[in-house]
Design an enzyme around this catalytic site. Sequence first.
Site, PDB file in Angstrom:
ATOM      1  N   SER A   1       2.984   4.419   1.338  1.00 23.39           N
ATOM      2  CA  SER A   1       3.912   3.436   0.794  1.00 23.39           C
ATOM      3  C   SER A   1       5.341   3.930   0.966  1.00 23.39           C
ATOM      4  O   SER A   1       5.597   5.144   0.936  1.00 23.39           O
ATOM      5  CB  SER A   1       3.598   3.264  -0.692  1.00 23.39           C
ATOM      6  OG  SER A   1       4.647   2.595  -1.335  1.00 23.39           O
TER       7      SER A   1
ATOM      8  N   TYR B   1       1.817   6.987  -9.534  1.00 27.53           N
ATOM      9  CA  TYR B   1       1.328   6.245  -8.365  1.00 27.53           C
ATOM     10  C   TYR B   1       1.962   6.812  -7.086  1.00 27.53           C
ATOM     11  O   TYR B   1       1.263   7.158  -6.121  1.00 27.53           O
ATOM     12  CB  TYR B   1       1.645   4.744  -8.492  1.00 27.53           C
ATOM     13  CG  TYR B   1       1.457   3.998  -7.192  1.00 27.53           C
ATOM     14  CD1 TYR B   1       0.184   3.783  -6.677  1.00 27.53           C
ATOM     15  CD2 TYR B   1       2.550   3.545  -6.442  1.00 27.53           C
ATOM     16  CE1 TYR B   1       0.011   3.129  -5.456  1.00 27.53           C
ATOM     17  CE2 TYR B   1       2.390   2.897  -5.243  1.00 27.53           C
ATOM     18  CZ  TYR B   1       1.112   2.686  -4.745  1.00 27.53           C
ATOM     19  OH  TYR B   1       0.939   2.046  -3.532  1.00 27.53           O
TER      20      TYR B   1
ATOM     21  N   LYS C   1       0.334   9.041  -3.759  1.00 30.18           N
ATOM     22  CA  LYS C   1       0.473   8.765  -2.319  1.00 30.18           C
ATOM     23  C   LYS C   1       1.036   9.989  -1.594  1.00 30.18           C
ATOM     24  O   LYS C   1       0.571  10.354  -0.515  1.00 30.18           O
ATOM     25  CB  LYS C   1       1.391   7.557  -2.090  1.00 30.18           C
ATOM     26  CG  LYS C   1       0.814   6.245  -2.560  1.00 30.18           C
ATOM     27  CD  LYS C   1      -0.337   5.802  -1.679  1.00 30.18           C
ATOM     28  CE  LYS C   1      -1.073   4.603  -2.213  1.00 30.18           C
ATOM     29  NZ  LYS C   1      -2.334   4.317  -1.557  1.00 30.18           N
TER      30      LYS C   1
HETATM   31  P1  NAD Z   1      -5.714  -4.280  -3.913  1.00 31.47           P
HETATM   32  O1  NAD Z   1      -5.871  -3.796  -5.318  1.00 31.47           O
HETATM   33  O2  NAD Z   1      -5.667  -5.743  -3.683  1.00 31.47           O
HETATM   34  O3  NAD Z   1      -6.872  -3.662  -3.002  1.00 31.47           O
HETATM   35  C1  NAD Z   1      -7.443  -2.396  -3.254  1.00 31.47           C
HETATM   36  C2  NAD Z   1      -8.947  -2.557  -3.115  1.00 31.47           C
HETATM   37  O4  NAD Z   1      -9.577  -1.287  -3.321  1.00 31.47           O
HETATM   38  C3  NAD Z   1      -9.555  -3.523  -4.145  1.00 31.47           C
HETATM   39  O5  NAD Z   1     -10.434  -4.403  -3.502  1.00 31.47           O
HETATM   40  C4  NAD Z   1     -10.310  -2.598  -5.121  1.00 31.47           C
HETATM   41  O6  NAD Z   1     -11.415  -3.238  -5.701  1.00 31.47           O
HETATM   42  C5  NAD Z   1     -10.691  -1.465  -4.183  1.00 31.47           C
HETATM   43  N1  NAD Z   1     -10.915  -0.174  -4.851  1.00 31.47           N
HETATM   44  C6  NAD Z   1     -10.120   0.444  -5.758  1.00 31.47           C
HETATM   45  N2  NAD Z   1     -10.641   1.624  -6.090  1.00 31.47           N
HETATM   46  C7  NAD Z   1     -11.800   1.778  -5.387  1.00 31.47           C
HETATM   47  C8  NAD Z   1     -12.794   2.791  -5.302  1.00 31.47           C
HETATM   48  N3  NAD Z   1     -12.712   3.906  -6.027  1.00 31.47           N
HETATM   49  N4  NAD Z   1     -13.842   2.607  -4.476  1.00 31.47           N
HETATM   50  C9  NAD Z   1     -13.941   1.470  -3.734  1.00 31.47           C
HETATM   51  N5  NAD Z   1     -13.042   0.481  -3.775  1.00 31.47           N
HETATM   52  C10 NAD Z   1     -11.977   0.627  -4.593  1.00 31.47           C
HETATM   53  O7  NAD Z   1      -4.397  -3.571  -3.326  1.00 31.47           O
HETATM   54  P2  NAD Z   1      -3.631  -3.847  -1.960  1.00 31.47           P
HETATM   55  O8  NAD Z   1      -2.327  -4.480  -2.277  1.00 31.47           O
HETATM   56  O9  NAD Z   1      -4.531  -4.505  -0.974  1.00 31.47           O
HETATM   57  O10 NAD Z   1      -3.321  -2.355  -1.519  1.00 31.47           O
HETATM   58  C11 NAD Z   1      -4.171  -1.645  -0.627  1.00 31.47           C
HETATM   59  C12 NAD Z   1      -3.620  -0.241  -0.440  1.00 31.47           C
HETATM   60  O11 NAD Z   1      -2.273  -0.313   0.022  1.00 31.47           O
HETATM   61  C13 NAD Z   1      -3.571   0.562  -1.754  1.00 31.47           C
HETATM   62  O12 NAD Z   1      -3.940   1.891  -1.470  1.00 31.47           O
HETATM   63  C14 NAD Z   1      -2.111   0.469  -2.154  1.00 31.47           C
HETATM   64  O13 NAD Z   1      -1.704   1.591  -2.916  1.00 31.47           O
HETATM   65  C15 NAD Z   1      -1.406   0.453  -0.802  1.00 31.47           C
HETATM   66  N6  NAD Z   1      -0.082  -0.178  -0.851  1.00 31.47           N
HETATM   67  C16 NAD Z   1       0.048  -1.452  -1.335  1.00 31.47           C
HETATM   68  C17 NAD Z   1       1.322  -2.051  -1.398  1.00 31.47           C
HETATM   69  C18 NAD Z   1       1.494  -3.443  -1.938  1.00 31.47           C
HETATM   70  O14 NAD Z   1       2.634  -3.826  -2.234  1.00 31.47           O
HETATM   71  N7  NAD Z   1       0.443  -4.256  -2.071  1.00 31.47           N
HETATM   72  C19 NAD Z   1       2.456  -1.341  -0.947  1.00 31.47           C
HETATM   73  C20 NAD Z   1       2.280  -0.049  -0.444  1.00 31.47           C
HETATM   74  C21 NAD Z   1       0.997   0.514  -0.399  1.00 31.47           C
HETATM   75  N1  UFG Z   2      11.739  -8.250  -9.239  1.00 32.34           N
HETATM   76  C1  UFG Z   2      12.321  -9.102 -10.147  1.00 32.34           C
HETATM   77  N2  UFG Z   2      11.511  -9.730 -11.029  1.00 32.34           N
HETATM   78  C2  UFG Z   2      10.161  -9.560 -11.066  1.00 32.34           C
HETATM   79  C3  UFG Z   2       9.567  -8.675 -10.121  1.00 32.34           C
HETATM   80  C4  UFG Z   2      10.402  -8.026  -9.231  1.00 32.34           C
HETATM   81  O1  UFG Z   2      13.531  -9.278 -10.146  1.00 32.34           O
HETATM   82  O2  UFG Z   2       9.482 -10.144 -11.912  1.00 32.34           O
HETATM   83  C5  UFG Z   2      12.603  -7.564  -8.259  1.00 32.34           C
HETATM   84  C6  UFG Z   2      12.587  -6.041  -8.390  1.00 32.34           C
HETATM   85  O3  UFG Z   2      13.527  -5.613  -9.341  1.00 32.34           O
HETATM   86  C7  UFG Z   2      12.905  -5.609  -6.949  1.00 32.34           C
HETATM   87  C8  UFG Z   2      12.254  -6.711  -6.091  1.00 32.34           C
HETATM   88  O4  UFG Z   2      12.098  -7.829  -6.959  1.00 32.34           O
HETATM   89  O5  UFG Z   2      14.292  -5.646  -6.736  1.00 32.34           O
HETATM   90  C9  UFG Z   2      10.881  -6.308  -5.545  1.00 32.34           C
HETATM   91  O6  UFG Z   2      10.050  -5.871  -6.623  1.00 32.34           O
HETATM   92  P1  UFG Z   2       8.469  -5.668  -6.443  1.00 32.34           P
HETATM   93  O7  UFG Z   2       7.939  -5.294  -7.786  1.00 32.34           O
HETATM   94  O8  UFG Z   2       7.872  -6.854  -5.781  1.00 32.34           O
HETATM   95  O9  UFG Z   2       8.355  -4.474  -5.402  1.00 32.34           O
HETATM   96  P2  UFG Z   2       8.917  -2.987  -5.460  1.00 32.34           P
HETATM   97  O10 UFG Z   2       9.861  -2.825  -4.306  1.00 32.34           O
HETATM   98  O11 UFG Z   2       9.403  -2.627  -6.792  1.00 32.34           O
HETATM   99  O12 UFG Z   2       7.588  -2.142  -5.191  1.00 32.34           O
HETATM  100  C10 UFG Z   2       6.637  -2.501  -4.196  1.00 32.34           C
HETATM  101  C11 UFG Z   2       5.245  -2.073  -4.670  1.00 32.34           C
HETATM  102  C12 UFG Z   2       5.178  -0.573  -4.786  1.00 32.34           C
HETATM  103  C13 UFG Z   2       5.562   0.032  -3.458  1.00 32.34           C
HETATM  104  C14 UFG Z   2       6.935  -0.447  -3.032  1.00 32.34           C
HETATM  105  C15 UFG Z   2       7.297   0.067  -1.667  1.00 32.34           C
HETATM  106  O13 UFG Z   2       4.968  -2.669  -5.923  1.00 32.34           O
HETATM  107  O14 UFG Z   2       3.872  -0.184  -5.101  1.00 32.34           O
HETATM  108  O15 UFG Z   2       6.943  -1.886  -2.984  1.00 32.34           O
HETATM  109  O16 UFG Z   2       6.327  -0.288  -0.753  1.00 32.34           O
HETATM  110  F1  UFG Z   2       5.596   1.360  -3.604  1.00 32.34           F
END
Ligand code: NAD
Ligand code: UFG
Length: 345
Positions: A124, A148, A152
């Site tokens: 991330s 979190y 990572k």
């Molecule tokens: P998500 O929660 O939708 O998907 C994660 C999946 O993993 C889910 O289906 C959950 O049931 C499964 N899971 C969790 N723990 C498990 C375990 N121990 N064994 C088997 N399955 C398990 O999340 P996402 O948004 O699809 O994110 C996927 C990956 O990308 C995560 O590792 C997250 O940290 C990373 N990531 C997400 C974002 C974002 O903004 N969505 C940003 C950066 C990184």
């Molecule tokens: N924001 C609002 N109101 C809300 C939610 C968000 O104003 O209700 C603003 C935040 O302050 C920020 C922007 O919208 O300025 C984006 O916020 P998000 O919560 O959507 O995303 P972040 O950038 O804070 O974090 C996301 C994921 C993290 C990841 C990061 C970088 O949630 O897990 O992107 O990939 F680490």
Amino acid sequence: MKVLVTGGAGYIGSHACVALLEAGHDIVVLDNFANSCMTSLDRVKQITGEDFPVVEGDVNHHRVLDSLFNSHDIDAVMHFAGYKAVGESCEKPLLYYRNNVAGTLSLCEAMQKHQVALLIFSSSATVYGDPPTVPIKEDFPLTATNPYGRSKLMVEEILRDLVSAEQLTGSGAWQIALMRYFNPVGAHPSGLIGEDPNGIPNNLLPYISQVAIGRLPALSVFGSDYPTIDGTGIRDYLHVMDLAEGHVRALDYLAQGKSTSGCHTWNLGTGKGYSVLEMIRAFESASGKTVSFKMAPRRAGDIAACWADTSKAENELGWTASRGLSEMMEDSWRWQLGNPQGYRS
Ligand code: NAD
Ligand code: UFG
């Protein structure tokens, strides 16, 4: 190739399954459905017209992994399984380290035992903390401000150590990709799969969509005094299908042995930043709905601005995000309209 997709039922994993199947790969999904349900995978089958095995199980369980690697001829792993809520990680750090760090260790041990050496890991942009400048390049300093993010960063370090240890002995088999995502948004254009957050969303786009559909009264805009064009936070939002396709490019890159060392890092973003107010306006014009919002104080831990330098992914993987802001918004809205209660609709 046959690819094990851990967390394949989740938001990003389900889109990656579509991209992998469309690129001609076979997949096996492992998910414990901690934050997802089977419906997303049924929809992946519906979109692609392909069937694939789904194993309900935990990436922490050695026996589950053993039996999975024994019964399927896996060539590579895309590891999405993990927990991702920053606030929850501050309240329950052990849960996050167990699932995100120990879960990855179990997976790597099983891969080593079964001689599967190609791994693509969901990292991330959070590992850059508050960057000294933007755009952010892969060699910027790394830091973490919450459990979190630290989970990572720890996994990245463990995977780098794994490759270094092999290089010391000259036995280099591991091919690892650390994919640093910026802010994934949007949904598959079919409207069949998308983001289905549990409870009240933390992230901006799902919050905006739920206001637009009437599930939530108004968005709080966290912070209006940042040193940005309009005072609100700036992020690099990228379409989840671009993100998914970036993973397929990384898989091809590693599999073709283009790599000289075993651990690679790529930013996946668009290279452009948008403010919260720009996002609201773009969503309103894509949906034709008004999004009520109010200004609120800054959210603890947020940074002013963050966007990617994407040149490394472009030069090495030949990948750039091709979908623009209006497509991200239109696809988010189609998903929200067709699934007002998410997969429970
Ligand atoms: P998500 O929660 O939708 O998907 C994660 C999946 O993993 C889910 O289906 C959950 O049931 C499964 N899971 C969790 N723990 C498990 C375990 N121990 N064994 C088997 N399955 C398990 O999340 P996402 O948004 O699809 O994110 C996927 C990956 O990308 C995560 O590792 C997250 O940290 C990373 N990531 C997400 C974002 C974002 O903004 N969505 C940003 C950066 C990184
Ligand atoms: N924001 C609002 N109101 C809300 C939610 C968000 O104003 O209700 C603003 C935040 O302050 C920020 C922007 O919208 O300025 C984006 O916020 P998000 O919560 O959507 O995303 P972040 O950038 O804070 O974090 C996301 C994921 C993290 C990841 C990061 C970088 O949630 O897990 O992107 O990939 F680490």
